[in-house]
Design an enzyme around this catalytic site. Structure first.
Site, PDB file in Angstrom:
ATOM      1  N   ASP A 167       0.837  -1.191   0.000  1.00  0.00           N
ATOM      2  CA  ASP A 167       0.000   0.000   0.000  1.00  0.00           C
ATOM      3  C   ASP A 167       0.878   1.249   0.000  1.00  0.00           C
ATOM      4  OD1 ASP A 167      -2.346   1.812   0.838  1.00  0.00           O
ATOM      5  OD2 ASP A 167      -3.278  -0.171   0.854  1.00  0.00           O
ATOM      6  N   HIS A 219      -3.885   5.705   3.874  1.00  0.00           N
ATOM      7  CA  HIS A 219      -4.590   4.532   3.347  1.00  0.00           C
ATOM      8  C   HIS A 219      -3.959   3.232   3.813  1.00  0.00           C
ATOM      9  CE1 HIS A 219      -5.984   1.695   0.185  1.00  0.00           C
ATOM     10  NE2 HIS A 219      -7.039   2.486   0.089  1.00  0.00           N
ATOM     11  N   SER A 374     -11.085  -1.406  -0.788  1.00  0.00           N
ATOM     12  CA  SER A 374      -9.814  -1.377  -0.052  1.00  0.00           C
ATOM     13  C   SER A 374     -10.020  -1.680   1.422  1.00  0.00           C
ATOM     14  CB  SER A 374      -9.169   0.005  -0.184  1.00  0.00           C
ATOM     15  OG  SER A 374      -8.543   0.175  -1.420  1.00  0.00           O
TER      16      SER A 374
END
Length: 678
Positions: A167, A219, A374
């Site tokens: 990520d 994220h 996600s």
């Protein structure tokens, strides 16, 4: 024009003239470039067997990618092409290298006999997000009922495993990780001395307070927290490894993603612990990424991939379309498919993804609530790690099958036809459920019982031959197939720990003969790994008992896969049919057919999907979802059947059909000409 490209080498020999091959390389490159919605930082170029053969003969240490890199650098120096530059090479998953080339150099690469394919190195970006409330863990610990704000997971905690989070990097100092999040790798800062280190890319994938203050994306921290955080995570005892494959702005390339996969494979091998890769990212469909996923899986790591957030077919995205990955869709708190979630046959399982709260990057105690596939993916990654902790010797294929086997079925609303209705389950009795799917570990001294003869002695209807013939085009290694059918208690279709409800076989052989019991239902699916279809004169056919049932020859098909639902003829013993689910005056309409709601009419009546006759179809009126209400002929009372001979053992029932749901009216998605980020 300058083209930045990544050169990918894999074993495939082309048996066509180079002039034809060059034009096909150019055409496939242009197609792949058109799928890069956010642009490309290159292409993926794949080489033939000759590259690996040359490597073996010239060097015992250099990889094909390293030798090809040297050739490119030498050519650029000789011709004074200052714009040409070559980046890092890969070898753990696929032989690859990254380069920036002029038009002239790219043309020469396409003419090189070692090169088999040129594919755009698409830019990969993160999901768009939105805010709301926490509920995800609460949903996956129960089959049904209201949320109670309690997560019951028992010992299902991922102890002794590693979760590699590919990520934007992780703020490893966050309190939710309780010291279990560790430094790993950064594709943009592999040595720590690159100019981009500490700016767009984090050393060892670790987001420092300084990087966070400059706006580095949270994220990756959020996904890691959902997978294995102490408060917000599923696998609360797993080690979490930061692998930064997207920069702080949330952007990377296929090459940076594959670079992270390479490092994770090497690290997992060195550590010797069961591991999973959580990949909440994606872009346009990439053969190189999908092949890398297959390689990672073959080397013992399970890949979890986000389905994507474009409300379209997940088969058009990578790594979501990779057959070896567990592809994850998203649901809402109310139990419906999230409106953004991609769908289709490439989706394997669903998990909570709308309004998920987890750790954030802005401080060591910060949280954020965001949405996307996600967010769904790390829920499944945590569950996969927990399974790997309980079954450390189980293969990725076995763990993948167990996740689906354990899932809660037929509870998700508003799923498009063809999308599996499976919801992740990790409740307090998850260990017992896992044992029912994977079986208890056998004692070291135990030996398996002798196989049950199949078919049993004296059975009237013996096995029927099912012949699969593949007629490959000029790229035979891109074509594969899979056959699935309900398993039995013994014999060649015996249930296995990997899939106790379904016998499965697959292969790329050009001709295979299998033995299936008379009356058995099965699915046959053929795949084109690259996604550009089988070209004439390629094709395939399926023959049952010597008779050709399906034949696809001398035509191109541009789908990632084609699915056929079939049945072997014969009067096999079977359980009595289920009662009709609905009754209608003057007609029959139920969904008791094994293939109900698969998008094709399968009850043998007018409009039936195949010209198969009743021997290969369900009963008239039993596929209401696809065929509608059927007018039934007058009933004729049959004579009472004779009891079966004592030696005749009934076959197990087929897999249970999904609960009937109204067909979802959706327009067919347009042909993808761009690849939006996941």
């Amino acid at each position: 024009m300058i083209l930045s490209i990544a050169l990918f080498v894999f074993s495939q020999q082309r048996s066509i003239p180079r002039t034809h091959a060059t034009s096909q390389l150019r055409a496939s490159y242009e197609i792949s470039r058109s799928q890069c919605r956010d642009g490309a930082d290159g292409v993926l170029i794949m080489l033939s067997d000759s590259a690996e053969d040359a490597t073996r003969s010239l060097s015992g240490t250099s990889t094909p990618a390293e030798l090809f890199k040297a050739k490119l650098e030498s050519r650029a120096a000789t011709l004074a092409r200052s714009v040409d530059s070559v980046g890092p090479t890969f070898s753990e998953t696929i032989h690859a290298l990254q380069a920036t080339l002029s038009d002239a150099s790219l043309d020469e690469v396409m003419d090189d006999l070692d090169v088999a394919r040129v594919e755009a190195n698409c830019v990969v970006k993160l999901d768009q997000t939105q805010t709301s409330a926490t509920w995800g863990l609460d949903r996956i610990d129960a089959r049904e009922g209201t949320l109670d704000s309690i997560y019951n997971y028992g010992a299902f905690d991922g102890s002794g495993t590693r979760i590699y989070v590919l990520d934007t990097g992780i703020r490893t100092s966050h309190t939710d990780f309780a010291g279990r999040a560790i430094a790993g790798y950064s594709s943009g800062c592999p040595t720590g001395s690159e100019a981009r280190c500490g700016n767009e890319w984090a050393v060892d994938g670790v987001i420092t307070p300084a990087l966070a203050a400059r706006g580095c994306s949270g994220h990756g921290t959020h996904c890691a927290s959902t997978a294995g955080g102490e408060t917000y995570g599923v696998a609360k005892s797993a080690a979490i490894v930061a692998v930064q494959v997207l920069g702080c702005s949330g952007s990377g390339t296929s090459a940076s993603v594959i670079g992270g996969m390479e490092w994770a494979v090497a690290d997992a091998k060195a550590r010797g612990q069961p591991a999973v890769l959580s990949m909440s990212l994606g872009g346009g469909r990439s053969s190189a990424e999908n092949q890398a996923v297959a390689s990672v899986t073959a080397q013992g790591l399970l890949v979890l991939a986000a389905a994507g957030n474009e409300n379209t077919d997940a088969c058009s995205k990578s790594p979501a379309s990779a057959p070896a990955a567990v592809t994850v869709g998203s649901i809402t708190r109310s139990g419906a498919r999230s409106g953004f979630s991609n769908y289709g046959t490439c989706v394997d399982i669903h998990a909570p993804g709308s309004s998920i709260t987890a750790a954030w990057v802005t401080s060591n105690s910060a949280t954020n609530t965001i949405s996307g596939t996600s967010m769904a993916t790390p829920h499944v990654a945590g569950a996969a790690a927990a399974l790997r902790g309980l079954y450390p010797t189980a293969s990725p294929v076995q763990i993948s099958a167990a996740l689906v086997c354990m899932s809660t079925r037929d509870t998700i609303r508003t799923l498009p036809t063809g999308t599996p209705n499976t919801l992740l389950f990790t409740g307090k009795n998850a260990e017992a459920v896992a044992a029912s799917c994977l079986g208890p570990a056998p004692p070291a001294s135990s030996s398996p019982p002798p196989p049950v003869p199949f078919p049993p002695a004296g059975t009237a209807d013996g096995p029927v031959s099912v012949e699969v013939n593949i007629y490959p085009d000029n790229y035979p290694r891109e074509t594969s197939w899979k056959l699935r059918t309900p398993c039995t208690t013994g014999g060649p279709l015996a249930c296995s720990p990997a899939s106790p409800l379904l016998f499965e076989t697959s292969g790329s052989a050009t001709s295979t003969v299998l033995q299936l019991p008379a009356g058995a239902s099965f699915t046959f699916q053929v795949f084109d790994e690259y996604g550009d279809g089988i070209d004439a004169p390629g094709g395939y056919d399926i023959r049952i008992g010597g008779a050709t049932l399906v034949s696809v020859r001398d035509k191109s098909w541009l789908k990632e896969s084609i699915l056929h639902n079939l049945r072997v003829a014969g009067a096999a013993t079977s359980p009595p049919p289920s009662p009709p689910e609905e009754s209608h005056d003057g007609g029959s309409c139920s969904n008791t057919c094994y293939y109900a709601s698969d998008g094709g009419c399968d009850d043998g009546g007018p409009g039936n999907e195949y010209s198969c006759g009743n021997a290969f179809c369900c009963d008239l009126g039993s596929d209401c979802a696809d065929c509608g209400i059927r007018q039934m002929p007058p009933a004729i009372s049959p004579p009472s059947p004779s009891p079966p001979p004592p030696s005749q053992v009934p076959l197990p029932p087929p897999l249970s059909s999904p609960s009937p749901t109204p067909p979802v009216a959706t327009a067919s998605p347009p042909v993808a000409t761009a690849s939006p980020p996941v």
